[in-house]
Design an enzyme around this catalytic site. Structure first.
Site, mmCIF file in Angstrom:
data_model
loop_
_atom_site.group_PDB
_atom_site.id
_atom_site.type_symbol
_atom_site.label_atom_id
_atom_site.label_comp_id
_atom_site.label_asym_id
_atom_site.label_seq_id
_atom_site.Cartn_x
_atom_site.Cartn_y
_atom_site.Cartn_z
ATOM 1 N N SER A 572 18.945 -61.809 100.711
ATOM 2 C CA SER A 572 18.638 -60.645 99.891
ATOM 3 C C SER A 572 19.488 -60.692 98.614
ATOM 4 O O SER A 572 19.377 -61.619 97.840
ATOM 5 C CB SER A 572 18.861 -59.364 100.693
ATOM 6 O OG SER A 572 18.286 -58.247 100.061
ATOM 7 N N ASP A 657 7.616 -57.824 102.908
ATOM 8 C CA ASP A 657 8.963 -57.417 102.518
ATOM 9 C C ASP A 657 8.909 -56.274 101.508
ATOM 10 O O ASP A 657 8.306 -56.404 100.440
ATOM 11 C CB ASP A 657 9.703 -58.614 101.910
ATOM 12 C CG ASP A 657 11.204 -58.408 101.833
ATOM 13 O OD1 ASP A 657 11.646 -57.245 101.750
ATOM 14 O OD2 ASP A 657 11.939 -59.412 101.864
ATOM 15 N N HIS A 692 11.508 -57.958 105.476
ATOM 16 C CA HIS A 692 12.802 -58.386 104.965
ATOM 17 C C HIS A 692 13.671 -59.066 106.014
ATOM 18 O O HIS A 692 14.455 -59.950 105.688
ATOM 19 C CB HIS A 692 13.530 -57.157 104.416
ATOM 20 C CG HIS A 692 14.605 -57.470 103.432
ATOM 21 N ND1 HIS A 692 14.384 -58.182 102.276
ATOM 22 C CD2 HIS A 692 15.930 -57.149 103.420
ATOM 23 C CE1 HIS A 692 15.518 -58.305 101.595
ATOM 24 N NE2 HIS A 692 16.460 -57.695 102.262
#
Length: 720
Positions: A572, A657, A692
């Site tokens: 991320s 995501d 995610h």
């Protein structure tokens, strides 16, 4: 066709797989030229001009997941990754078996007392998800199953359980979940525990929720099309009328949340940006009333409110008190600052992370010198006791209990070589009792491993002043520190998130193969206080990247490893870190793993229709402002890919995501391949069914980890 995958003759593929299965060794560090070419993707240049600067984006079109061409390309990339790593299939299987062997498949959480029931979750052998249960009055009472997530998720490729709340009369179970794997879009459902049957009430697009005291009214937060939580709604079970609006936050820098106080007396409606906050209150037993502002928002002032029958306790942060302080406020007349009593003063060397207020005591979790401290303060006499921790490098966290009149607290304790343990601390005696220690069924001996704390010298990107960056490392005792050891260096470095030295059972599949595992606590996190965080964001963001590079250089200088043996990993915003440092120092790393990486910073931060854009101007800057744009352009990984040699890279993405669009790693990989001058591998693996966090099942997730570890081992020339 916009792209074409070069066909691999079936016979060649069979021969490759047969060779691997029969034990023949393929070259573990084959270059890209030894593999079939990757899928090609059509370049469709689009030019963007901002602040007099023109950008050409050849792969902007890849952001549309409704386009069949995009989906086919992602599938082709997945096939290519599987083909290239086919010779590691046996290794992946061994790794998966090792990772799974460290999971206690039949397990149960520590029960927690709440309103007359003991609540816990348990896992069953072979099952992907947890079962939530309770027992009335005593742990010897019959078990009542609240929700079996395995049954709920049956036939679904992804499932996220986002939590539950029980009505005050213990009769209604409200829970949020989804089948997309997204972290932002949940559906709220209800079960009547008296009958075990679901109720017809269903609320979509929920972020959070809370019960009032009347057992029928509930509050929930919903979001904008850009997934910003902006409205708190009020609804009653079984009501035919639509939900009513309680509060709407119009400022796009702010998110809104709803919760209930531990005292059960108040509903909190909290609005927060990254620098300011505001709370509204309404009585939990009067759910139809209008919430009242507790203290109006002020620029660069954040506060967190805790209710108590005698006081409001306020954790307070302002520009002069960045590490926070705590006040006691009277129940009435608190608008006059003269009535505030300072309970815990500001300490420039100690960050107050949070407070938790119970009937007779307060728990203070703070951090100094990068390590957590937990204190218990008697609310009558002000005396404070410290919870003692036995090791020099560790991670700890208070486990919040729901019972306001509790006489004990709980905390979790772990270190790089100590599995997670849950302790109960008796407030009266100051004695800790072990309730549960994480079991490793395949066996684990903490004394086989060495844990150290290192401090890497790094120069501030602006001032040039040298600062020391902490790192926690673990490796097998007896490892020869000769500069030849394979190493995995991990970091995050954003949003003030701390990177504690937690036990990671998965990483021992590397450590037991001779790896050194290191966690870098770089600026951008709050590991050394709020100033540490602020020195790694906005116009100081480059410090995050140069700190990480300094940590890598320190490991090399101290003879732990060398560039040919060094792998790095981040996800991320940590994937942004991976992209930035790979552009800055590609010579320093042999392998890069970037999970769901935030690498297309300018495009993302200019697109206000995307989640997490406008709210995050206070993290990265607003690229509509020239000074911010110019600074972001210095480090945005996608915009700084250049014609040079790059390490071996594996990027992952999630089609659903909600935090980092799948197109970011997709575009980054495409551009890297078109620019790089080396023969190293650049691979993309996209989870087509989740978001995610990748695969949502506890075993499916391990398969993704096994692939990543196999890639690292293979690219470092390690085949066992």
């Amino acid at each position: 066709m916009p792209f074409a995958t070069k066909m691999i003759p079936l016979g060649m593929l069979i021969l490759t797989l047969t060779a691997c299965q029969s034990g023949e060794k393929s070259d573990p560090i084959m270059q890209q030229s030894n593999y079939p070419p990757p899928p090609t993707v059509t370049s469709k240049p689009q030019t963007f001009t901002e602040h007099g600067y023109s950008r050409v984006d050849n792969y902007f079109w890849l952001k549309d997941k409704t386009n069949p061409e995009v989906i086919n390309y992602l599938k082709a990339e997945n096939t290519y990754t599987d083909t290239v790593l086919a010779h590691t299939k046996a290794l992946q299987d061994r790794l998966f078996a090792e990772l799974k062997g460290r999971i206690k498949e039949e397990d149960e959480s520590v029960p927690t007392l709440n309103n007359g029931y003991y609540y816990y979750s348990r896992d069953q052998k072979g099952k992907q998800y947890s079962i939530f249960c309770r027992k009335k009055g005593a742990l010897t009472a019959p078990e009542e199953v609240l929700l079996d997530c395995n049954k709920v998720s049956e036939g679904k490729s992804a499932f996220i359980f986002a939590g539950y709340q029980i009505s005050d009369d213990n009769n209604i179970f409200a829970y949020a979940s989804n089948f997309t794997g997204s972290y932002a879009e949940f559906t709220l459902k209800f079960i009547d525990l008296r009958t075990g049957k679901p109720l017809p009430d269903v609320v979509d697009k929920v972020v959070g929720f809370a019960w009032s005291a009347d057992n029928k009214t509930f509050f929930y937060t919903t979001y904008t099309p850009a997934l910003r939580p902006y409205r708190v709604m009020r609804q009653q079970l079984g009501a035919k009328a639509p939900a009513s609006l309680v509060y709407e936050e119009e400022n796009e820098l702010f998110n809104v949340y709803v919760s209930r106080s531990k005292s059960k007396k108040l509903i909190y409606v909290t609005t927060e940006s990254f620098t300011s906050s505001e709370t509204r209150l309404l009585p939990a037993d009067q759910p139809t009333t209008t919430p009242v502002i507790f203290l109006p928002r002020q620029k660069d002032i954040q506060y967190n409110l805790n209710d108590h029958p005698d006081h409001f306790f306020l954790m307070w942060k302002d520009p002069r008190n960045k590490n926070k302080k705590v006040y006691a406020l009277p129940k009435t007349g608190y608008q006059d600052r003269k009535t505030w009593q300072e309970v815990i003063p500001h300490n420039p060397k100690t960050l107050i992370e949070r407070i938790d207020v119970y009937q007779t005591f307060m728990v203070i979790q703070s951090r100094s010198n990068g390590l957590v401290n937990i204190q218990v303060r008697d609310l009558q006499n002000g005396q404070t006791k410290n919870v003692d921790f036995p090791e020099p490098v560790y991670a700890a966290s208070e486990v919040r209990l729901p019972e306001f009149d509790a006489k004990q607290i709980r905390y979790a304790y772990t270190s790089l070589n100590r599995p997670n343990s849950t302790f109960e601390y008796d407030v009266a005696t100051g004695i800790s009792k072990l309730l549960k220690q994480q079991e490793i069924p395949s066996g684990f001996d903490p004394d086989k491993y060495e844990v150290k704390r290192l401090w890497a010298p790094a120069k501030d990107a602006r001032s040039g002043v040298t600062v020391k960056i902490p790192m926690a490392i673990v490796y097998k005792k007896g490892l020869d520190l000769n500069g030849q050891n394979p190493t995995l260096l991990y970091a995050y470095g954003s949003y003030g998130v701390t990177m504690d030295a937690n036990f990671n059972r998965n990483v021992f599949s590397l450590v037991d193969r001779g790896f050194l595992y290191a966690i870098a606590q770089i600026r951008g996190g709050s590991d050394l206080g709020e100033a540490w965080y602020e020195d790694g964001k906005l116009q100081k963001k480059l410090n995050t990247f140069t700190d990480f590079i300094a940590c890598a250089e320190h490991l090399i200088a101290e003879k732990y490893t060398n560039p040919k043996k060094l792998a790095i990993e981040g996800g991320s915003a940590g994937g942004l870190l991976m992209g930035a440092v790979t552009n800055l120092r590609p010579d320093l790393f042999q392998v890069v793993v970037a999970k769901v990486p935030f690498v297309d910073v300018i495009n993302t931060m200019l697109d206000t229709s995307l989640p997490l854009t406008t709210q995050e101007y206070e993290q990265w800057g607003n690229p509509n402002v020239k000074a911010d744009y110019d600074y972001i352009r210095q480090y945005s990984p996608y915009d700084n890919v250049d014609k040079k040699a790059y390490p071996n890279i594996l990027a992952t993405g999630g089609l659903n995501d909600s935090q980092v669009g799948f197109q970011e790693p997709t575009k980054w990989v495409a551009k890297l391949r078109s620019y790089k001058t080396d023969q190293n591998l650049v691979l993309l693996k996209t989870n087509m069914e989740s978001g995610h966090g990748g695969a949502t099942g506890r075993f499916d997730y391990l398969k993704e980890e096994a692939l990543i570890y196999a890639f690292i081992l293979d690219r470092l020339g390690l085949t066992k």
